[in-house]
Design a protein around this motif. Structure first.
Motif, PDB file in Angstrom:
ATOM      1  N   LEU A 287       0.777  -1.271  -0.009  1.00  0.00           N
ATOM      2  CA  LEU A 287      -0.102   0.033  -0.055  1.00  0.00           C
ATOM      3  C   LEU A 287       0.905   1.230   0.111  1.00  0.00           C
ATOM      4  O   LEU A 287       1.742   1.450   0.952  1.00  0.00           O
ATOM      5  CB  LEU A 287      -0.848  -0.040   1.067  1.00  0.00           C
ATOM      6  CG  LEU A 287      -1.739  -1.291   1.441  1.00  0.00           C
ATOM      7  CD1 LEU A 287      -2.468  -0.975   2.684  1.00  0.00           C
ATOM      8  CD2 LEU A 287      -2.584  -1.587   0.118  1.00  0.00           C
ATOM      9  N   VAL A 288       0.816   2.060  -1.040  1.00  0.00           N
ATOM     10  CA  VAL A 288       1.544   3.365  -0.963  1.00  0.00           C
ATOM     11  C   VAL A 288       0.600   4.387  -1.601  1.00  0.00           C
ATOM     12  O   VAL A 288      -0.085   4.464  -2.384  1.00  0.00           O
ATOM     13  CB  VAL A 288       2.418   3.195  -2.097  1.00  0.00           C
ATOM     14  CG1 VAL A 288       3.580   4.173  -2.311  1.00  0.00           C
ATOM     15  CG2 VAL A 288       3.421   1.853  -2.083  1.00  0.00           C
ATOM     16  N   ASP A 289       0.747   5.451  -0.669  1.00  0.00           N
ATOM     17  CA  ASP A 289      -0.068   6.780  -1.099  1.00  0.00           C
ATOM     18  C   ASP A 289      -1.500   6.323  -1.532  1.00  0.00           C
ATOM     19  O   ASP A 289      -1.853   7.177  -2.473  1.00  0.00           O
ATOM     20  CB  ASP A 289       0.620   7.596  -2.064  1.00  0.00           C
ATOM     21  CG  ASP A 289       2.092   8.163  -1.359  1.00  0.00           C
ATOM     22  OD1 ASP A 289       2.239   8.053  -0.181  1.00  0.00           O
ATOM     23  OD2 ASP A 289       2.884   8.487  -2.197  1.00  0.00           O
ATOM     24  N   GLY A 290      -2.088   5.656  -0.702  1.00  0.00           N
ATOM     25  CA  GLY A 290      -3.593   5.310  -1.398  1.00  0.00           C
ATOM     26  C   GLY A 290      -3.637   4.481  -2.518  1.00  0.00           C
ATOM     27  O   GLY A 290      -5.101   4.129  -2.926  1.00  0.00           O
ATOM     28  N   THR A 291      -2.875   3.818  -2.876  1.00  0.00           N
ATOM     29  CA  THR A 291      -2.817   2.762  -4.319  1.00  0.00           C
ATOM     30  C   THR A 291      -2.260   1.603  -3.406  1.00  0.00           C
ATOM     31  O   THR A 291      -1.307   1.265  -2.908  1.00  0.00           O
ATOM     32  CB  THR A 291      -1.983   3.257  -5.499  1.00  0.00           C
ATOM     33  OG1 THR A 291      -2.407   4.520  -5.718  1.00  0.00           O
ATOM     34  CG2 THR A 291      -1.869   2.230  -6.370  1.00  0.00           C
ATOM     35  N   CYS A 292      -3.211   0.336  -4.073  1.00  0.00           N
ATOM     36  CA  CYS A 292      -2.539  -0.948  -3.690  1.00  0.00           C
ATOM     37  C   CYS A 292      -1.944  -1.565  -4.989  1.00  0.00           C
ATOM     38  O   CYS A 292      -2.481  -1.852  -5.934  1.00  0.00           O
ATOM     39  CB  CYS A 292      -3.691  -1.913  -3.104  1.00  0.00           C
ATOM     40  SG  CYS A 292      -3.374  -3.408  -2.754  1.00  0.00           S
ATOM     41  N   TYR A 293      -0.570  -2.100  -4.718  1.00  0.00           N
ATOM     42  CA  TYR A 293       0.253  -2.576  -5.640  1.00  0.00           C
ATOM     43  C   TYR A 293      -0.022  -4.122  -5.500  1.00  0.00           C
ATOM     44  O   TYR A 293       0.611  -4.609  -4.488  1.00  0.00           O
ATOM     45  CB  TYR A 293       1.557  -2.101  -6.067  1.00  0.00           C
ATOM     46  CG  TYR A 293       1.351  -0.890  -6.304  1.00  0.00           C
ATOM     47  CD1 TYR A 293       1.716  -0.282  -7.674  1.00  0.00           C
ATOM     48  CD2 TYR A 293       1.592   0.559  -5.306  1.00  0.00           C
ATOM     49  CE1 TYR A 293       1.532   0.790  -8.120  1.00  0.00           C
ATOM     50  CE2 TYR A 293       1.474   1.775  -5.846  1.00  0.00           C
ATOM     51  CZ  TYR A 293       1.548   1.990  -7.143  1.00  0.00           C
ATOM     52  OH  TYR A 293       1.618   3.207  -7.480  1.00  0.00           O
ATOM     53  N   VAL A 294      -0.319  -5.080  -6.353  1.00  0.00           N
ATOM     54  CA  VAL A 294      -0.352  -6.652  -6.131  1.00  0.00           C
ATOM     55  C   VAL A 294       0.361  -7.367  -6.848  1.00  0.00           C
ATOM     56  O   VAL A 294       0.459  -7.245  -8.298  1.00  0.00           O
ATOM     57  CB  VAL A 294      -1.885  -7.023  -6.284  1.00  0.00           C
ATOM     58  CG1 VAL A 294      -2.079  -8.407  -6.017  1.00  0.00           C
ATOM     59  CG2 VAL A 294      -2.928  -5.913  -5.420  1.00  0.00           C
ATOM     60  N   ALA A 295       1.100  -8.162  -6.494  1.00  0.00           N
ATOM     61  CA  ALA A 295       1.936  -9.179  -7.292  1.00  0.00           C
ATOM     62  C   ALA A 295       0.820 -10.445  -7.801  1.00  0.00           C
ATOM     63  O   ALA A 295       0.794 -11.235  -7.183  1.00  0.00           O
ATOM     64  CB  ALA A 295       3.044  -9.827  -6.473  1.00  0.00           C
ATOM     65  N   ALA A 296       0.359 -10.090  -8.832  1.00  0.00           N
ATOM     66  CA  ALA A 296      -0.595 -11.035  -9.153  1.00  0.00           C
ATOM     67  C   ALA A 296       0.343 -12.113 -10.232  1.00  0.00           C
ATOM     68  O   ALA A 296       0.423 -12.136 -11.338  1.00  0.00           O
ATOM     69  CB  ALA A 296      -1.663 -10.475 -10.233  1.00  0.00           C
ATOM     70  N   GLN A 297       0.461 -13.142  -9.531  1.00  0.00           N
ATOM     71  CA  GLN A 297       1.540 -14.105 -10.125  1.00  0.00           C
ATOM     72  C   GLN A 297       1.216 -14.718 -11.491  1.00  0.00           C
ATOM     73  O   GLN A 297       1.813 -14.981 -12.088  1.00  0.00           O
ATOM     74  CB  GLN A 297       1.841 -15.363  -8.899  1.00  0.00           C
ATOM     75  CG  GLN A 297       2.779 -16.431  -9.430  1.00  0.00           C
ATOM     76  CD  GLN A 297       2.949 -17.412  -8.416  1.00  0.00           C
ATOM     77  OE1 GLN A 297       2.625 -17.379  -7.097  1.00  0.00           O
ATOM     78  NE2 GLN A 297       3.564 -18.712  -8.880  1.00  0.00           N
ATOM     79  N   SER A 298      -0.237 -15.396 -11.523  1.00  0.00           N
ATOM     80  CA  SER A 298      -0.470 -16.109 -12.786  1.00  0.00           C
ATOM     81  C   SER A 298      -1.058 -15.053 -13.664  1.00  0.00           C
ATOM     82  O   SER A 298      -1.411 -15.689 -14.931  1.00  0.00           O
ATOM     83  CB  SER A 298      -1.478 -16.802 -12.176  1.00  0.00           C
ATOM     84  OG  SER A 298      -1.092 -18.093 -11.256  1.00  0.00           O
ATOM     85  N   ALA A 299      -1.011 -13.903 -13.461  1.00  0.00           N
ATOM     86  CA  ALA A 299      -1.498 -12.855 -14.230  1.00  0.00           C
ATOM     87  C   ALA A 299      -0.171 -12.196 -14.978  1.00  0.00           C
ATOM     88  O   ALA A 299      -0.226 -11.548 -15.907  1.00  0.00           O
ATOM     89  CB  ALA A 299      -2.240 -11.740 -13.687  1.00  0.00           C
ATOM     90  N   ASP A 300       0.987 -12.536 -14.761  1.00  0.00           N
ATOM     91  CA  ASP A 300       2.123 -12.079 -14.980  1.00  0.00           C
ATOM     92  C   ASP A 300       2.307 -10.741 -15.128  1.00  0.00           C
ATOM     93  O   ASP A 300       2.533  -9.994 -16.176  1.00  0.00           O
ATOM     94  CB  ASP A 300       2.512 -12.344 -16.495  1.00  0.00           C
ATOM     95  CG  ASP A 300       3.048 -14.257 -16.343  1.00  0.00           C
ATOM     96  OD1 ASP A 300       3.621 -14.492 -15.327  1.00  0.00           O
ATOM     97  OD2 ASP A 300       2.450 -15.025 -17.392  1.00  0.00           O
TER      98      ASP A 300
END
Length: 329
Positions: A287-300
């Motif tokens: 979570l950074v400055d109101g944004t969530c960054y996700v490691a979507a493994q199978s979506a590459d």
């Protein structure tokens, strides 16, 4: 220094990533790839608390950890590598004083401790504690599987998915570890992570196998009592393999693989508020400055969405192979 984001991944037979990829992050939150350093399955990353140094597990059957320096541009350079003493290390953390690196060996079922130099280099392995036991789920809990090592004030707590336990150790000044407390969780929980809530005696454990979040109270340093158990998502999709947990203020966020969402919780009410779709097989997120960054493994891809009151937001995609970890600076 520009705002940087380092992404770890699975490589080789485990995935189609390359190593650690560096992204720059703009004022609007978008990501642009800067560089990639080839490295074997750096599936978990952590930063030194005061130095421009990163540590990466190499999640392989041999098991190793790599120390890396970085500059203002995000360029990485390897400082050294050490064997962890157990197979498939999956989590790392540095003690608050920067003196020790603690490592969870998943398949090896052990906790490793390393001393660090004043410059952040790995000096020596000072402890290797082997866990024993099994759990209710014979397919996943046939043996000890240490999934997280959480340093505290002079202690380290090892979360064991295989035995449904949190085993805490006193961490001495020479880096040795002595058993302090063993805390049992509900059978079949499959605990993956433990996160303390600042300013309280509460902590939260994600149960990968049961699809739950377990609230625990730290009754004494390293000893935890179960307070409550709740489902980790509003979704009814099964199976659900819970992955990662983050706290921010009065909110908790949990990633769920299967439902493929990040679920928002209101901590004070201990209630799930909303599910946010986030791409296939979400593992770690940041979570950074109101944004969530996700490691979507199978979506590459790294997927990103803005945290909103409704829980529904537009999903942005940043391609990268088999991502497992997102580390913003």
């Amino acid at each position: 220094m520009a705002e940087l984001v380092f992404v770890g991944c699975y490589t080789g037979e485990a995935g189609n990533g390359t190593g650690i990829t560096t992204f720059s992050r703009s004022a609007t939150g978008s990501l642009t790839e800067v560089a990639t350093l080839p490295l074997e399955s750096p599936s978990w990353l952590t930063r030194h608390p005061s130095l421009p140094v990163l540590y990466a597990v190499n999640e392989t059957a041999t098991g190793s950890v790599t120390a890396l320096s970085f500059d203002d541009s995000g360029k990485l350079s390897v400082l050294g590598t050490a064997e962890t003493g157990g197979a498939h290390p999956c989590h790392l953390a540095v003690t608050p004083d920067g003196r020790f690196l603690v490592c969870a060996n998943y398949t090896g079922g052990s906790l490793a401790v390393f001393s660090l130099s004043p410059y952040g280099a790995i000096e020596a392995r000072t402890a290797l504690v082997q866990h024993e036991g099994s759990g209710l789920r014979t397919d996943r809990q046939e043996a000890a599987h240490v999934h997280m090592a959480v340093p505290g004030d002079g202690i380290v707590s090892a979360v064991d998915l295989g035995t449904d336990e949190i085993r805490s150790y006193t961490l001495s000044s020479d880096g040795s570890a002595e058993l302090l407390a063993v805390s049992a969780l509900p059978p079949g929980t499959g605990p993956r992570q433990l996160v303390r809530r600042p300013g309280t005696d509460l902590a939260y454990v994600v149960g990968e196998l049961a699809g739950t979040v377990v609230t625990v109270r730290e009754s004494s340093p390293g000893a935890f009592d179960v307070v409550s158990v709740t489902a980790s998502t509003l979704s009814s999709v099964t199976p659900n393999l819970v992955a990662h947990l983050e706290l921010t203020g009065s909110r908790m966020y949990v990633s769920n693989r299967g439902p493929d969402c990040v679920t928002e919780f209101a901590l004070d009410e201990a209630a799930a508020v909303a599910d946010q779709p986030c791409g296939a097989n979400p593992r770690h997120f940041a979570l950074v400055d109101g944004t969530c960054y996700v490691a979507a493994q199978s979506a590459d891809a790294i997927t990103a969405f803005t945290l909103t009151a409704s829980g529904e937001a537009e999903l942005r995609h940043y391609p990268t192979g088999s991502p497992t970890f997102v580390l913003p600076l």
